[in-house]
Scaffold this motif. Sequence first.
Motif, PDB file in Angstrom:
ATOM      1  N   UNK A   1      -0.165  20.285   1.222  1.00 45.13           N
ATOM      2  CA  UNK A   1      -0.920  21.532   1.248  1.00 45.13           C
ATOM      3  C   UNK A   1      -3.104  21.244   2.276  1.00 45.13           C
ATOM      4  N   UNK A   2      -2.332  19.812   2.735  1.00 47.71           N
ATOM      5  CA  UNK A   2      -2.951  18.896   3.597  1.00 47.71           C
ATOM      6  C   UNK A   2      -2.377  17.820   4.179  1.00 47.71           C
ATOM      7  N   UNK A   3      -3.061  18.671   5.846  1.00 47.63           N
ATOM      8  CA  UNK A   3      -2.275  17.252   6.556  1.00 47.63           C
ATOM      9  C   UNK A   3      -2.594  15.688   5.622  1.00 47.63           C
ATOM     10  N   UNK A   4      -4.226  15.290   5.411  1.00 50.20           N
ATOM     11  CA  UNK A   4      -4.765  14.537   5.284  1.00 50.20           C
ATOM     12  C   UNK A   4      -3.878  13.420   4.178  1.00 50.20           C
ATOM     13  N   UNK A   5      -2.476  14.436   3.405  1.00 50.72           N
ATOM     14  CA  UNK A   5      -1.740  14.053   2.727  1.00 50.72           C
ATOM     15  C   UNK A   5      -0.423  13.662   2.936  1.00 50.72           C
ATOM     16  N   UNK A   6      -0.029  13.282   4.442  1.00 52.43           N
ATOM     17  CA  UNK A   6       0.875  12.390   4.875  1.00 52.43           C
ATOM     18  C   UNK A   6       1.452  11.907   4.976  1.00 52.43           C
ATOM     19  N   UNK A   7       0.303  10.558   5.315  1.00 47.85           N
ATOM     20  CA  UNK A   7       0.397   8.829   5.546  1.00 47.85           C
ATOM     21  C   UNK A   7       1.104   9.001   3.902  1.00 47.85           C
ATOM     22  N   UNK A   8      -0.132   8.983   3.011  1.00 43.95           N
ATOM     23  CA  UNK A   8       0.276   8.377   1.638  1.00 43.95           C
ATOM     24  C   UNK A   8       1.526   9.074   0.939  1.00 43.95           C
ATOM     25  N   UNK A   9       2.006  10.245   1.420  1.00 51.27           N
ATOM     26  CA  UNK A   9       3.391  10.975   0.771  1.00 51.27           C
ATOM     27  C   UNK A   9       4.726   9.136   1.424  1.00 51.27           C
ATOM     28  N   UNK A  10       4.816   9.604   2.729  1.00 53.99           N
ATOM     29  CA  UNK A  10       5.622   8.503   3.447  1.00 53.99           C
ATOM     30  C   UNK A  10       5.458   7.279   2.939  1.00 53.99           C
ATOM     31  N   UNK A  11       4.652   6.559   2.577  1.00 52.36           N
ATOM     32  CA  UNK A  11       4.078   5.046   2.080  1.00 52.36           C
ATOM     33  C   UNK A  11       4.587   4.847   1.251  1.00 52.36           C
ATOM     34  N   UNK A  12       4.699   6.108   0.103  1.00 53.21           N
ATOM     35  CA  UNK A  12       4.980   6.398  -1.233  1.00 53.21           C
ATOM     36  C   UNK A  12       6.607   6.359  -1.354  1.00 53.21           C
ATOM     37  N   UNK A  13       6.923   6.937  -0.026  1.00 57.78           N
ATOM     38  CA  UNK A  13       8.738   7.003   0.235  1.00 57.78           C
ATOM     39  C   UNK A  13       9.128   6.003   1.031  1.00 57.78           C
ATOM     40  N   UNK A  14       8.317   5.343   1.032  1.00 58.00           N
ATOM     41  CA  UNK A  14       9.040   3.658   1.984  1.00 58.00           C
ATOM     42  C   UNK A  14       9.380   4.028   3.345  1.00 58.00           C
ATOM     43  N   UNK A  15       8.732   4.444   4.086  1.00 57.67           N
ATOM     44  CA  UNK A  15       8.782   5.629   5.346  1.00 57.67           C
ATOM     45  C   UNK A  15       7.550   5.226   5.755  1.00 57.67           C
ATOM     46  N   UNK A  16       7.972   5.460   7.217  1.00 55.70           N
ATOM     47  CA  UNK A  16       6.269   5.559   8.403  1.00 55.70           C
ATOM     48  C   UNK A  16       6.570   6.603   8.581  1.00 55.70           C
ATOM     49  N   UNK A  17       5.526   6.695   9.764  1.00 55.02           N
ATOM     50  CA  UNK A  17       5.409   8.301  10.676  1.00 55.02           C
ATOM     51  C   UNK A  17       6.587   8.438  10.914  1.00 55.02           C
ATOM     52  N   UNK A  18       6.628   7.802  12.413  1.00 56.92           N
ATOM     53  CA  UNK A  18       8.116   8.088  13.100  1.00 56.92           C
ATOM     54  C   UNK A  18       9.478   8.204  12.296  1.00 56.92           C
ATOM     55  N   UNK A  19       9.530   6.729  11.201  1.00 59.29           N
ATOM     56  CA  UNK A  19      10.541   7.291  10.338  1.00 59.29           C
ATOM     57  C   UNK A  19      10.576   9.220   9.969  1.00 59.29           C
ATOM     58  N   UNK A  20       9.612   8.961   9.135  1.00 60.39           N
ATOM     59  CA  UNK A  20       9.649  10.392   8.583  1.00 60.39           C
ATOM     60  C   UNK A  20       9.723  12.159   9.618  1.00 60.39           C
ATOM     61  N   UNK A  21       9.939  11.137  11.223  1.00 62.69           N
ATOM     62  CA  UNK A  21       9.609  12.930  11.988  1.00 62.69           C
ATOM     63  C   UNK A  21      10.983  12.604  11.982  1.00 62.69           C
ATOM     64  N   UNK A  22      11.770  11.586  12.962  1.00 60.47           N
ATOM     65  CA  UNK A  22      13.223  11.599  12.586  1.00 60.47           C
ATOM     66  C   UNK A  22      14.144  12.108  11.948  1.00 60.47           C
ATOM     67  N   UNK A  23      13.562  11.480  10.301  1.00 56.24           N
ATOM     68  CA  UNK A  23      14.688  11.571   9.244  1.00 56.24           C
ATOM     69  C   UNK A  23      14.653  13.334   8.419  1.00 56.24           C
TER      70      UNK A  23
END
Length: 346
Positions: free
Chosen positions: A195-217
Amino acid sequence: MLLSPDVIEQITHARTQHPKLRERDLAAAIGLSEAQLVAAEAGAAATRIIADPARLLPHVGQMGDVMALTRNESAVHERRGVYKNFHSGAHASMVLGDEIDLRIFPRHWVHGFAIRRETDQGVKRSLQVFDAAGDAVHKVHLGPDSDIAAFDAVVADLALPLDAPFEMVARAAPEGARIAEDRIDALRSEWAQLTDTHQFLAMVRKLKMNRLGANRAVGTAFARQLPVQAVSWALERSAEEALKIMIFVGNDGCIQIHSGPVKRIEPMGPWQNVLDPRFNLHLRADHIAEVWLVSKPTKRGPAISVEAFDAKGQLILQMFGKRAEADTDTSGWDRMAQGLAAEVAA
């Protein structure tokens, strides 16, 4: 003495041999950090100062119109303005002015210098902050309309003794794309619920990924790869259409944001440049290895960005449509950015 006589002699010789080379490039050429290069002038042109942004930036706010500079290996972001509305925090701080807009991570503000250097154009004054590895985090350059007394007050209030500890640590190896293959379905599900872009990094860290990895996946519903030229196309078309955009450039210690139009786009060799009176961007276009068109759900509709990464997987910059509380219409940017993907598909 901060550096050994041999190192100081090496730096002095290099400056003589390469008088026009930029500080960062000169340091790299002789195998030192940029902070070590500046430290060679401690006690002369440079004064060591406390780097803590909570101590330093209130002083900068008194300097009036200055130039803020934040960079990484591939992009330099320069914005003129006044440091207003500083908000201090132990883990993250902010400057929220109309022109100077920063996100600050204080633990990386380690080595600080106030520099007063005589040049052919007169005295040049700047404040420069480096991280523990000696890489530049943020710089403030005074101009003709800046308050020199406020600069002098920084030195008077924050100066460190010459023999204060000055140690470099090894630079951390860059992290490439990180994907947790067993959590891709969770990534797609949770991404859709943002619901907010600021949630994004916390989400990918929780899922053991990072920004580029999440974009690819995540899949094409939320991220589509574009040609490396797409960043230049986005800048050029934003200028042609007078779009209000946001350009984020950062490093571990500071993210600097331009909000507004861009007008003069000037390629020069490997550099793609924005050369406007109050904002300059210098981008090594040849460093761009991947570009992604990314859509993140928010309460005010999708936030659509163009994101550029280097060959090591490091984020170079992000571009968004300009969105503010009183003006949420980013339709011009959204249409243009999505058009980049449509061209690729065609």
